[in-house]
Write a protein that holds these residues in place. Structure first.
Motif, mmCIF file in Angstrom:
data_model
loop_
_atom_site.group_PDB
_atom_site.id
_atom_site.type_symbol
_atom_site.label_atom_id
_atom_site.label_comp_id
_atom_site.label_asym_id
_atom_site.label_seq_id
_atom_site.Cartn_x
_atom_site.Cartn_y
_atom_site.Cartn_z
ATOM 1 N N MET A 1 0.845 -1.188 0.000
ATOM 2 C CA MET A 1 0.000 0.000 0.000
ATOM 3 C C MET A 1 0.889 1.250 0.000
ATOM 4 S SD MET A 1 -3.103 0.661 2.642
ATOM 5 C CE MET A 1 -2.564 1.970 3.708
ATOM 6 N N SER A 2 0.604 2.187 -0.881
ATOM 7 C CA SER A 2 1.441 3.388 -0.898
ATOM 8 C C SER A 2 0.732 4.513 -0.142
ATOM 9 C CB SER A 2 1.791 3.792 -2.327
ATOM 10 O OG SER A 2 0.665 4.342 -2.932
ATOM 11 N N VAL A 3 1.524 5.371 0.470
ATOM 12 C CA VAL A 3 0.945 6.431 1.299
ATOM 13 C C VAL A 3 1.089 7.776 0.586
ATOM 14 C CG1 VAL A 3 1.568 5.146 3.393
ATOM 15 C CG2 VAL A 3 3.037 7.005 2.605
ATOM 16 N N SER A 4 0.296 8.733 1.016
ATOM 17 C CA SER A 4 0.314 10.064 0.397
ATOM 18 C C SER A 4 1.536 10.849 0.874
ATOM 19 C CB SER A 4 -0.952 10.821 0.794
ATOM 20 O OG SER A 4 -0.881 11.165 2.169
ATOM 21 N N ASP A 250 10.645 2.515 9.098
ATOM 22 C CA ASP A 250 10.857 1.206 8.468
ATOM 23 C C ASP A 250 9.672 0.882 7.532
ATOM 24 O OD1 ASP A 250 11.457 -1.373 7.758
ATOM 25 O OD2 ASP A 250 12.039 -2.006 9.782
ATOM 26 N N TRP A 251 9.743 1.425 6.325
ATOM 27 C CA TRP A 251 8.635 1.254 5.365
ATOM 28 C C TRP A 251 8.409 -0.215 5.042
ATOM 29 C CZ3 TRP A 251 5.633 5.315 4.489
ATOM 30 C CH2 TRP A 251 6.166 6.590 4.674
ATOM 31 N N LYS A 252 9.526 -0.956 4.938
ATOM 32 C CA LYS A 252 9.429 -2.352 4.527
ATOM 33 C C LYS A 252 8.674 -3.157 5.584
ATOM 34 C CE LYS A 252 12.255 -5.892 2.445
ATOM 35 N NZ LYS A 252 13.052 -6.792 3.258
ATOM 36 N N ALA A 254 6.722 -2.044 7.766
ATOM 37 C CA ALA A 254 5.338 -1.558 7.860
ATOM 38 C C ALA A 254 4.496 -2.054 6.685
ATOM 39 C CB ALA A 254 5.346 -0.039 7.899
ATOM 40 N N GLY A 255 5.146 -2.567 5.643
ATOM 41 C CA GLY A 255 4.402 -3.011 4.466
ATOM 42 C C GLY A 255 3.808 -1.845 3.699
ATOM 43 N N LEU A 256 4.467 -0.691 3.774
ATOM 44 C CA LEU A 256 3.964 0.519 3.112
ATOM 45 C C LEU A 256 4.999 1.023 2.109
ATOM 46 C CD1 LEU A 256 2.632 2.419 6.261
ATOM 47 C CD2 LEU A 256 1.241 1.204 4.564
ATOM 48 N N THR A 257 4.522 1.737 1.111
ATOM 49 C CA THR A 257 5.422 2.313 0.116
ATOM 50 C C THR A 257 5.399 3.831 0.269
ATOM 51 O OG1 THR A 257 4.608 0.571 -1.315
ATOM 52 C CG2 THR A 257 6.020 2.233 -2.347
ATOM 53 N N PRO A 258 6.573 4.453 0.446
ATOM 54 C CA PRO A 258 6.581 5.915 0.545
ATOM 55 C C PRO A 258 6.290 6.541 -0.819
ATOM 56 C CG PRO A 258 8.835 5.071 0.558
ATOM 57 C CD PRO A 258 7.925 3.873 0.539
ATOM 58 N N PRO A 259 5.820 7.775 -0.832
ATOM 59 C CA PRO A 259 5.583 8.418 -2.127
ATOM 60 C C PRO A 259 6.909 8.635 -2.831
ATOM 61 C CG PRO A 259 5.267 9.989 -0.324
ATOM 62 C CD PRO A 259 5.537 8.662 0.299
ATOM 63 N N SER A 260 6.920 8.518 -4.172
ATOM 64 C CA SER A 260 8.187 8.649 -4.882
ATOM 65 C C SER A 260 8.481 10.122 -5.177
ATOM 66 C CB SER A 260 8.140 7.835 -6.176
ATOM 67 O OG SER A 260 6.924 8.072 -6.823
#
Ligand SMILES: [Fe+2]
Ligand SMILES: [Fe+2]
Length: 260
Positions: A1-4, A250-252, A254-260
């Motif tokens: 899941m990617s975050v804003s 720790d994005w990994k 957390a299972g989250l994707t930071p915004p690029s």
């Protein structure tokens, strides 16, 4: 899941304060004022937090849900209360057991009622009060701010786990912290996931940032007091100002994707 980018920005605004909270524990482990007494004191206070700030709320929620399970309250929601109450009770057990290892023969043991009467401390009360004020003033947004700062990115548990292998009380602390860390990382994620769906305007994100930073600053005083004030003067001012390198999120994990 990617975050804003708004959520990533909220994390960025808080991350230096996570480091600041971690600095309190690092200072305490090596502090010359550290003694069996101060170890006992912070463990009592941590036991208080796990029981009265952690366990009681899901316990009350499950009690209130009891008659309504599958008749208004979904079984999965009830299961969630049950899982959280089991976890928070296990955290209480972990810290209370570590505390009791430090007792001398004849010292009184610990129990929830004693904790209720003597386990809290003024700086923790001030944090509770600030969160209450944010909820009264901002309603649901205040609840989200509280949820976000709950656990302070688990830095106590992460720093405590690093004591493993030092022997004696440090190994007991490391064991208790290890027992708690994974659960609390998940509890922290619950405070983050959902923010993107619930928070709609720039003003709301800004209010969230201001409330969470203020709560983190109160957390630093709360922790410093819990650990008998190992940090003082300008060093403490620096931590409260968040003048620290950001703790990497720790994005990994957390299972989250930071915004690029
Ligand atoms: Fe907990
Ligand atoms: Fe928790």
């Amino acid at each position: 899941m990617s975050v804003s980018s708004s959520l990533a920005n909220l994390i960025d605004r808080n991350a230096p304060f996570w480091t600041a909270e971690a600095e309190i524990f690092r200072a305490y482990w090596e502090w010359e004022g550290r003694s069996r007494e101060t170890d006992r004191l912070w463990l009592v206070r941590q036991s208080y937090k796990e029981f009265w700030d952690g366990f009681v709320s899901p316990f009350e929620q499950l009690k209130a849900a009891f008659e309504k399970i599958d008749r208004g309250i979904g079984r999965h929601e009830a299961l969630d209360f049950a899982a959280t109450l089991h976890e928070e009770f296990a955290h209480y057990v972990a810290f209370a057991d570590a505390y009791e290892e430090l007792l001398e023969p004849g010292d009184p043991r610990l129990d929830p009622e004693k904790l209720r009467l003597d386990g809290d401390w003024p700086e923790n009360g001030a944090l509770v009060q600030l969160r209450k004020q944010h909820k009264e003033e901002f309603g649901d947004l205040g609840h989200r701010a509280h949820f976000f700062t709950e656990g302070g990115y688990c830095t106590l548990y992460a720093e405590g786990m690093k004591l493993a292998g030092r022997g004696g009380v440090d190994d007991l602390i490391a064991m208790a912290c290890k027992r708690v860390f994974d659960d609390e990382f998940e509890h922290m994620l619950k405070g983050i996931i959902g923010l993107d769906a619930e928070t709609t305007s720039e003003e709301e994100w800004e209010s969230l940032a201001e409330m969470t930073v203020a709560q983190m600053q109160y957390r630093i005083h709360m922790r410093n007091a819990q650990f008998s004030y190992p940090v003082e003067g300008t060093a403490l001012d620096r931590l409260v100002a968040g003048d620290c390198p950001a703790m990497p999120f720790d994005w990994k994990r957390a299972g989250l994707t930071p915004p690029s």
